[in-house]
Design an enzyme around this catalytic site. Structure first.
Site, PDB file in Angstrom:
ATOM      1  N   GLU A 179      -4.143   7.192  -3.422  1.00 16.27           N
ATOM      2  CA  GLU A 179      -3.536   5.950  -2.954  1.00 16.27           C
ATOM      3  C   GLU A 179      -3.445   4.898  -4.055  1.00 16.27           C
ATOM      4  OE1 GLU A 179      -5.938   4.896   0.508  1.00 16.27           O
ATOM      5  OE2 GLU A 179      -7.250   3.665  -0.693  1.00 16.27           O
TER       6      GLU A 179
ATOM      7  N   TYR B 197       0.850  -1.194   0.000  1.00 21.94           N
ATOM      8  CA  TYR B 197       0.000   0.000   0.000  1.00 21.94           C
ATOM      9  C   TYR B 197       0.884   1.241   0.000  1.00 21.94           C
ATOM     10  CZ  TYR B 197      -3.062   3.693   1.748  1.00 21.94           C
ATOM     11  OH  TYR B 197      -3.753   4.864   1.891  1.00 21.94           O
TER      12      TYR B 197
END
Lengths: 294, 377
Positions: free
Chosen positions: B189, B101
């Site tokens: 993101e 991530y």
């Protein structure tokens, strides 16, 4: 006494020739604020006529305005596209307080401006704020002067009209204010709740504080811990946005519940856990302040 | 302003972040044609402004073009968290070795763009932060210097052990920062950032929200607004310069100031009602704005009553009252209107409203109680 502004505040208005800037300059002068200069690039040498006929000199830049008038505070009514530059210029000019009224300044521009202000040890209030008012002394920004009166209550808030609402109620029962501060509804603001609480705690004239928060971020939670650890004066709190849906911006750029963080519920709980009396409705604020003052 | 995954990937690609190819389909036929063109297994992914697309069944693996068609026909029109899926992204399926991530958001406390990275990708980062906070590395970027190469490397080092992967990831991290800044983002993101069996690092999902205050200087980003992804009433409000959020209740709210508007909604709930909307009408007494506000509120069929809550500060109550009276004369409004007006010149304002036949109040509690009562009929 008061916090951040007082009788010695000498103000420069950035954007004095614009629609909002000129209107509010008149309002501030009418209240008695010492407006010593205006700045509008390209209009240096002109003057602004105040409501009582006082002529305020206009300069092309902050540097000149401060050098010639000894101004110590600036207020920014410059449109969003140019506001961050105006703030940077003010921070660089030698004033100690820059009050940024403008709504809609890009957040990344403000990240840079705040970093610069920290380096220069200059206080920024806002942006996207109504400014501040020390009754009987000075008004910087757009707070309506008719609703305030001198007295012992400090008021600090992220909102405009909700603050007016609370101040109006305080005034109508005879509870005046030392200073009313609107810290602004943006995600990145210069002066936060803790800065104001610290100043109110140190101000001998302030005996209690009303703190009005809203959804988004954790400034209220940190302020609550500060109240418990560092404050002797009573604080009454209110949080707006209990019915706000997550992920939606409620008017103010900073009023948004991100994921599960920044809800009204968690802020109210932080207040309660740290000894701050929580008003369930705006109408309860006055009663809680009266209780706190005994 | 939220943008879709495929749009965020376009922003990423501009900075050189490796993203798989992909095309948008609005019909099952198109999805099939795109999958045929790729000639391999594909993913069909719902494009809506909502998290949890996978859990809702909006992301499907398809072995061939026939399956792509079938899944697209199920996903198109599907409801995901109250949003209807209007388009799907069709993209070649990647072989995944690991999932990490990488995200950037505006951190209020540090007043800066802040990275969050974790080797545990593919799941909700809030859950990772809550259960295994040591699996997250954070870094606030000083806006004066930008992200420095050693910082990008420090973040990438937390994701992988293999130097070849670290090198690629540190490049992606730096490119993501550029994408964030050059898009005027408030959040972005990559989840997951994958590694493939061939040792490539790729962004196979993308999310980005744009700071609305940036749009005036970024026309290419502003163009990415998807009007079909928001209620028509919100589009109209934005064009009229009003701040409006549609909710599910029956008490239409028209308030000056964002904080007071939220407090009014809360008070509606306190007295047992449900707000139909958030609406900040701003500080002016301009009847045009009031007309737009009333049109927007009454376009919602759930609205049973319209509640005005106005604090007259700099704008005096008598001006506001005149504005409301003029606006209500210009358009035909069916639901009852209750008005609360307080502040500067409130007596004059109330007089104007009463002469025009409105019930006017000075107490916020009284007017909200009345509105809730009327809404319940």
């Amino acid at each position: 006494m008061s916090i951040f502004i007082n009788n010695d505040t000498k103000l420069v208005v950035q954007g004095i020739t614009g629609r909002d800037g000129s209107f509010h300059t008149s309002q501030m002068m009418e209240y008695g604020t010492q407006v010593v200069a205006g700045v509008t690039p390209g209009k240096g040498g002109q003057t602004f006529e105040g409501p009582d006929g006082t002529m305020v000199p206009i300069f092309n830049g902050m540097d000149e305005a401060v050098a010639q008038t000894g101004a110590n505070t600036s207020v920014v009514y410059v449109p969003p596209a140019f506001a961050a530059n105006a703030i940077l210029e003010a921070v660089d000019s030698g004033v100690s307080l820059v009050v940024a009224i403008t709504e809609g300044v890009p957040v990344l521009d403000m990240a840079r401006a705040h970093a610069f202000a920290r380096d220069k040890c200059v206080r920024i209030l806002g942006p996207n704020c109504p400014g501040l008012l020390s009754p009987g002394q000075s008004k910087v920004g757009i707070l309506p002067a008719q609703i305030v009166t001198e007295g012992p209550i400090g008021v600090v808030s992220r909102s405009g009209t909700l603050t007016y609402e609370a101040v109006f109620q305080l005034t109508s029962v005879g509870l005046g204010q030392t200073t009313c501060v609107g810290i602004g509804g943006d995600p990145l603001i210069g002066t936060n709740f803790i800065d104001c609480l610290e100043a109110f705690e140190a101000d001998p004239e302030t005996s209690a504080v009303v703190m009005i928060g809203e959804i988004g971020g954790t400034d209220e939670q940190e302020a609550a811990e500060f109240v418990k650890a560092k404050m002797s004066k009573p604080v009454v709190g209110f949080i707006a946005g209990q019915t706000a849906p997550p992920g939606r911006q409620m008017g103010h750029a900073g009023a948004i519940i991100s994921g599960s963080a920044g809800t009204a519920e968690e802020k109210m709980k932080a207040f309660e856990d740290n000894g701050i009396a929580v008003a369930q409705r705006p109408a309860d604020i006055v009663g809680l302040i009266q209780d706190a003052l005994g | 302003m939220d943008i879709h995954e495929y749009q965020a990937k376009e922003r990423f690609a501009l900075e050189g972040i490796p993203v798989p190819p992909g095309q948008i389909a609005t019909t099952p036929d198109q999805a099939e044609a795109i999958a045929t063109e790729y000639g391999c297994a594909v993913m069909v992914k719902a494009q809506v402004h909502s998290g949890g697309r996978g859990k809702a069944g909006g992301v499907k693996y398809c072995n061939d073009a026939g399956e792509a068609r079938e899944h697209a026909s199920n996903i198109l029109g599907m409801d995901i968290n109250g949003l209807t899926v209007e388009k799907v992204l069709v993209t070649p399926a990647e072989e995944i070795e690991t999932e990490a991530y990488v995200g950037v958001l505006i951190d209020r406390k540090h007043q800066a763009a802040t990275f969050m990275v974790s080797p545990d990708g593919g799941m909700d980062i809030e859950e990772v932060a809550a259960s295994t906070p040591d699996r997250i590395r954070k870094l606030s970027v000083d806006p004066r210097y930008g992200l420095m190469p050693h910082q990008a490397l420090w973040l990438a080092n937390f994701l992988y052990d293999d130097p070849a992967l670290i090198k690629q990831a540190s490049k992606v991290v730096a490119q993501l920062y550029d994408s964030f800044v050059n898009s005027g983002a408030s959040m972005t993101e990559i989840n997951p950032l994958i590694t493939t069996p061939e040792g490539e690092v790729k962004a196979i999902d993308a999310k980005m929200s744009i700071d609305g205050n940036e749009l005036f200087r970024r026309p290419d980003v502003a163009e990415m607004r998807d009007l079909s992804a928001e209620p028509a009433s919100e589009t109209k409000a934005r064009e009229a310069g009003l701040s409006y959020v549609k909710l599910e209740g029956s008490v239409g709210c028209c308030v000056n100031g964002a904080g007071l508007a939220m407090a009014t909604m809360d008070l509606v709930k306190y007295y047992g009602g449900e707000p139909a909307n958030f609406l900040d009408i701003g500080g002016s007494s301009n009847p045009d704005k009031v007309v737009s506000a009333l049109e927007i509120i009454t376009s919602d069929p759930n609205v049973k009553v319209i509640l005005f809550n106005i604090f007259g500060g700099i704008t005096r109550c008598d001006d506001v009252a005149t504005g409301i009276v003029e606006a209500t004369r210009r358009i035909d409004i069916k639901p009852p209107i209750v008005i609360r007006l307080t502040g500067t010149n409130e007596e004059l304002g109330l007089q104007i409203l009463e002469e025009a036949g409105f019930s006017a109040y000075t107490s916020m509690d009284d007017v909200v109680e009345k509105a809730v009562e009327l809404a319940k009929g």
